[in-house]
Design a protein around this motif. Structure first.
Motif, PDB file in Angstrom:
ATOM      1  N   ILE A   1       0.868  -1.058   0.479  1.00  0.00           N
ATOM      2  CA  ILE A   1      -0.062  -0.260  -0.324  1.00  0.00           C
ATOM      3  C   ILE A   1       1.191   1.311   0.094  1.00  0.00           C
ATOM      4  O   ILE A   1       1.634   1.889   0.833  1.00  0.00           O
ATOM      5  CB  ILE A   1      -0.857   0.512   1.212  1.00  0.00           C
ATOM      6  CG1 ILE A   1      -2.042  -1.271   1.050  1.00  0.00           C
ATOM      7  CG2 ILE A   1      -1.978   1.118   1.466  1.00  0.00           C
ATOM      8  CD1 ILE A   1      -2.641  -1.808   0.201  1.00  0.00           C
ATOM      9  N   SER A   2       0.763   1.863  -0.817  1.00  0.00           N
ATOM     10  CA  SER A   2       1.499   3.390  -1.025  1.00  0.00           C
ATOM     11  C   SER A   2       0.844   4.651  -0.575  1.00  0.00           C
ATOM     12  O   SER A   2       1.410   5.779   0.075  1.00  0.00           O
ATOM     13  CB  SER A   2       1.618   3.633  -2.680  1.00  0.00           C
ATOM     14  OG  SER A   2       0.511   3.529  -3.310  1.00  0.00           O
ATOM     15  N   GLU A   3      -0.834   4.499  -1.149  1.00  0.00           N
ATOM     16  CA  GLU A   3      -0.983   6.041  -0.713  1.00  0.00           C
ATOM     17  C   GLU A   3      -2.517   5.557  -0.055  1.00  0.00           C
ATOM     18  O   GLU A   3      -3.667   4.937  -0.440  1.00  0.00           O
ATOM     19  CB  GLU A   3      -1.141   6.607  -2.232  1.00  0.00           C
ATOM     20  CG  GLU A   3      -0.522   7.701  -1.965  1.00  0.00           C
ATOM     21  CD  GLU A   3       0.297   8.380  -1.382  1.00  0.00           C
ATOM     22  OE1 GLU A   3      -0.281   9.145  -0.506  1.00  0.00           O
ATOM     23  OE2 GLU A   3       1.645   8.560  -1.215  1.00  0.00           O
ATOM     24  N   TYR A   4      -2.761   5.615   1.222  1.00  0.00           N
ATOM     25  CA  TYR A   4      -3.928   5.271   1.758  1.00  0.00           C
ATOM     26  C   TYR A   4      -4.887   5.940   1.690  1.00  0.00           C
ATOM     27  O   TYR A   4      -5.776   5.054   1.068  1.00  0.00           O
ATOM     28  CB  TYR A   4      -3.979   5.446   3.566  1.00  0.00           C
ATOM     29  CG  TYR A   4      -2.715   4.898   4.196  1.00  0.00           C
ATOM     30  CD1 TYR A   4      -2.914   3.509   4.413  1.00  0.00           C
ATOM     31  CD2 TYR A   4      -2.015   5.027   5.251  1.00  0.00           C
ATOM     32  CE1 TYR A   4      -1.725   2.679   4.547  1.00  0.00           C
ATOM     33  CE2 TYR A   4      -1.025   4.359   5.887  1.00  0.00           C
ATOM     34  CZ  TYR A   4      -0.484   3.233   5.331  1.00  0.00           C
ATOM     35  OH  TYR A   4      -0.031   2.388   6.189  1.00  0.00           O
ATOM     36  N   TYR A   5      -5.383   7.095   0.724  1.00  0.00           N
ATOM     37  CA  TYR A   5      -6.455   7.359   0.175  1.00  0.00           C
ATOM     38  C   TYR A   5      -6.490   7.863  -0.959  1.00  0.00           C
ATOM     39  O   TYR A   5      -7.626   7.996  -1.805  1.00  0.00           O
ATOM     40  CB  TYR A   5      -6.248   8.846   0.546  1.00  0.00           C
ATOM     41  CG  TYR A   5      -6.030   9.324   2.142  1.00  0.00           C
ATOM     42  CD1 TYR A   5      -7.523   9.591   3.183  1.00  0.00           C
ATOM     43  CD2 TYR A   5      -5.235   9.564   2.772  1.00  0.00           C
ATOM     44  CE1 TYR A   5      -7.118   9.063   3.911  1.00  0.00           C
ATOM     45  CE2 TYR A   5      -4.689   9.452   3.338  1.00  0.00           C
ATOM     46  CZ  TYR A   5      -5.935  10.610   4.802  1.00  0.00           C
ATOM     47  OH  TYR A   5      -6.197  10.098   5.664  1.00  0.00           O
ATOM     48  N   ASP A   6      -5.856   6.569  -1.897  1.00  0.00           N
ATOM     49  CA  ASP A   6      -6.154   6.356  -3.274  1.00  0.00           C
ATOM     50  C   ASP A   6      -6.496   5.355  -3.262  1.00  0.00           C
ATOM     51  O   ASP A   6      -6.577   4.037  -2.854  1.00  0.00           O
ATOM     52  CB  ASP A   6      -4.107   6.884  -4.166  1.00  0.00           C
ATOM     53  CG  ASP A   6      -3.616   7.927  -3.992  1.00  0.00           C
ATOM     54  OD1 ASP A   6      -4.677   8.555  -4.076  1.00  0.00           O
ATOM     55  OD2 ASP A   6      -2.675   7.588  -4.368  1.00  0.00           O
ATOM     56  N   ALA A   7      -7.447   4.749  -4.722  1.00  0.00           N
ATOM     57  CA  ALA A   7      -7.716   3.239  -5.338  1.00  0.00           C
ATOM     58  C   ALA A   7      -6.463   1.830  -5.061  1.00  0.00           C
ATOM     59  O   ALA A   7      -6.186   2.876  -6.082  1.00  0.00           O
ATOM     60  CB  ALA A   7      -8.504   3.569  -6.461  1.00  0.00           C
ATOM     61  N   HIS A   8      -6.860   1.288  -4.929  1.00  0.00           N
ATOM     62  CA  HIS A   8      -5.914   0.257  -5.277  1.00  0.00           C
ATOM     63  C   HIS A   8      -7.067  -1.239  -5.682  1.00  0.00           C
ATOM     64  O   HIS A   8      -8.129  -1.045  -4.958  1.00  0.00           O
ATOM     65  CB  HIS A   8      -5.196  -0.630  -4.158  1.00  0.00           C
ATOM     66  CG  HIS A   8      -4.342   0.156  -3.546  1.00  0.00           C
ATOM     67  ND1 HIS A   8      -4.403   1.612  -3.095  1.00  0.00           N
ATOM     68  CD2 HIS A   8      -2.904   0.502  -3.115  1.00  0.00           C
ATOM     69  CE1 HIS A   8      -3.738   2.529  -2.826  1.00  0.00           C
ATOM     70  NE2 HIS A   8      -2.089   1.967  -2.793  1.00  0.00           N
TER      71      HIS A   8
END
Length: 500
Positions: free
Chosen positions: A28-35
């Motif tokens: 996980i790179s960014e907690y607020y971006d869609a994965h």
């Protein structure tokens, strides 16, 4: 197609793993971006197609983990120390630990246990527990603004101890009396004995921190080692924070007991006192002058509460009281029009603050008696006479001044007397006004004096011609006799003949 597989990466540690789960936190790179995640199964050389793609935003699907819990039992109370979720993690979902609010659930470990719940700070104490009893605790961390509730910590139990000091020594029934930003702490003493009190306060924000604040309490000035059961702590109050207060009771040097803590939020705890009122009259208007609660110099009351005023007024007489009328104003000056003469008017004023939903008691009743009325014809006659007097006082001097100026102008430019005919035609220069300034050369008068003298011898008359030349005269015009020389000679000869 190959293009659809472009950009997909295999999760480290999740390749050919047994079971039905995988920890991919490291990916996980960014907690607020869609994965996007997909899975496929493999059994020996056989590989299944990829599953449907799962779209997820880590911040939305993540749950708040259990916080850490530590218990300390001392002097009949239990001290609770909480560490926030993710306290030992290098990478955190929620960076600001101070945004967590903690909910503690505890119960006595017995057959008839009843669950109790309490919102607490990261470091807090639980009192009112039975001595020599075992209590169990669990705590959860919540984010109220985001509507998230965390998981409860594992259950921890501790046994309470006996209190070292008798409760009869402690101050009880703590209360705060605050009016117009003047704060007083009151408490009760349970025994009539020689007890000294020390009032302490704590800045409220310290309880929101994850540190132990037990050594951060400060003594209130002029409330140290006192024997009274009240304390004025206005000197420590500001409007930018909140406070906690407690009372330490001492008997001798060995016995000491702390009271319960009381929270003080200055602008919310403070009460609004009644305003000051003063009445004044002018013509048919009743003026109501209001002094804000706390006085005109109290900037906190005036600036922070956005005060408004509710005014009650009525006409009071000996036999009846008219209907009470009401008006609301923001200013400290209000007027009541068309008051009746020879009447008693009474007023009461209440201050209130809409932002804080607070209101004061009504002020003391203030009354004023209006003067007797004056008949209208008399008023009109008085106005007329006053106006006439003003006109006379102003017009008379003006008429006098204009009259004097008119006479001067007329006398200078249009004189009423004319010069004699025998003078008017004499000389080359025309007649001019005596009030006009002379020309470049001053006017002169030429005169001729004829003096007769009769001698005894021969009785002859001798005429002597005296000619005065160039004699200044500032009181008349220029008169010339030069042209009458011949006339003078003829008159002389005629006179000689007559004498002869």
């Amino acid at each position: 197609p190959e293009l659809e597989d472009t950009g997909w990466q295999e999760l480290p540690g999740c390749q050919a793993v047994p079971g039905t789960g995988c920890d991919f936190s490291s990916a996980i790179s960014e907690y607020y971006d869609a994965h996007y995640v997909r899975v496929r199964a493999q059994a020996g050389p056989m590989v299944s197609p990829w599953s449907q793609v799962l779209e997820m935003v880590p911040e939305q699907v993540a749950q708040i983990g259990p916080p850490g819990l530590e218990l300390q039992s001392t002097n009949g109370v239990v001290k609770v120390i909480i560490s926030p979720p993710e306290a030992n993690q290098r990478k955190k979902m929620w960076i600001n630990d101070l945004s967590f609010k903690y909910n503690l659930v505890f119960w006595e470990n017995s057959s008839h246990a009843q669950l109790q719940s309490k919102k607490i700070f990261p470091v807090d104490t639980i009192d009112d527990l039975a001595p020599d009893s075992t209590y169990c605790f669990k705590v959860q961390a919540n984010l109220p603004r985001e509507g998230k509730q965390g998981l409860f910590s594992p259950i921890s139990c501790v046994k309470t101890t006996q209190k070292a000091v008798n409760d009869l020594l402690c101050a009880t029934n703590l209360s705060v009396l605050a009016l117009n930003m003047k704060f007083h702490l009151l408490w009760s003493s349970q025994e009539n004995q020689d007890v000294n009190y020390n009032v302490q306060y704590l800045l409220g924000y310290l309880k929101d921190l994850n540190d132990d604040y037990s050594d951060k309490w400060l003594s209130v000035p002029r409330c140290e080692n006192i024997t009274s059961t009240w304390c004025n702590f206005s000197s420590i109050i500001t409007t930018t924070g909140f406070y906690y207060l407690r009372v330490q009771a001492r008997e001798g040097h060995n016995k000491s007991c702390f009271s319960r803590e009381v929270r003080v939020d200055p602008l919310k705890t403070n009460g609004i006192g009644p305003p000051g009122v003063r009445l004044d009259l002018s013509d048919t208007l009743l003026h109501i002058l209001i002094s804000p609660p706390g006085g005109d110099e109290d900037e906190v009351m005036r600036d922070h509460y956005d005060l408004s005023y509710r005014i009650l007024y009525w006409k009071n007489s000996s036999d009846m009281k008219e209907e009470v009328k009401q008006k609301e104003v923001k200013q400290t000056i209000a007027t009541v029009p068309d008051v009746s003469p020879s009447s008693l008017y009474c007023v009461q004023v209440q201050a209130f603050s809409e932002p804080y939903n607070k209101s004061s008691a009504y002020s003391q009743q203030q009354c004023i008696h209006t003067p007797a009325g004056t008949p209208l014809p008399l008023i009109i006659f008085g106005i007329f006479m006053g106006a006439l007097l003003v006109v006379l006082l102003v017009a008379t001097p003006l008429v006098f001044v204009f009259y004097q100026a008119y006479n001067k102008i007329k006398y200078v430019f249009f004189p009423s007397c004319q010069p004699p005919l025998n003078i008017e035609g004499f000389g080359a220069q025309p007649f001019s006004s005596p009030y006009l300034s002379a020309a470049a050369e001053e006017s002169v008068e030429n005169c001729c004096v004829i003096e007769s003298m009769i001698t005894e011898e021969g009785n002859q008359i001798v005429f002597t011609d005296y000619k005065h030349s160039t004699q200044s005269s500032r009181d008349s015009g220029n008169y010339s006799n030069d042209n009458n020389t011949s006339g003078s000679k003829g008159s002389k000869e005629t006179l000689e003949k007559e004498i002869v």
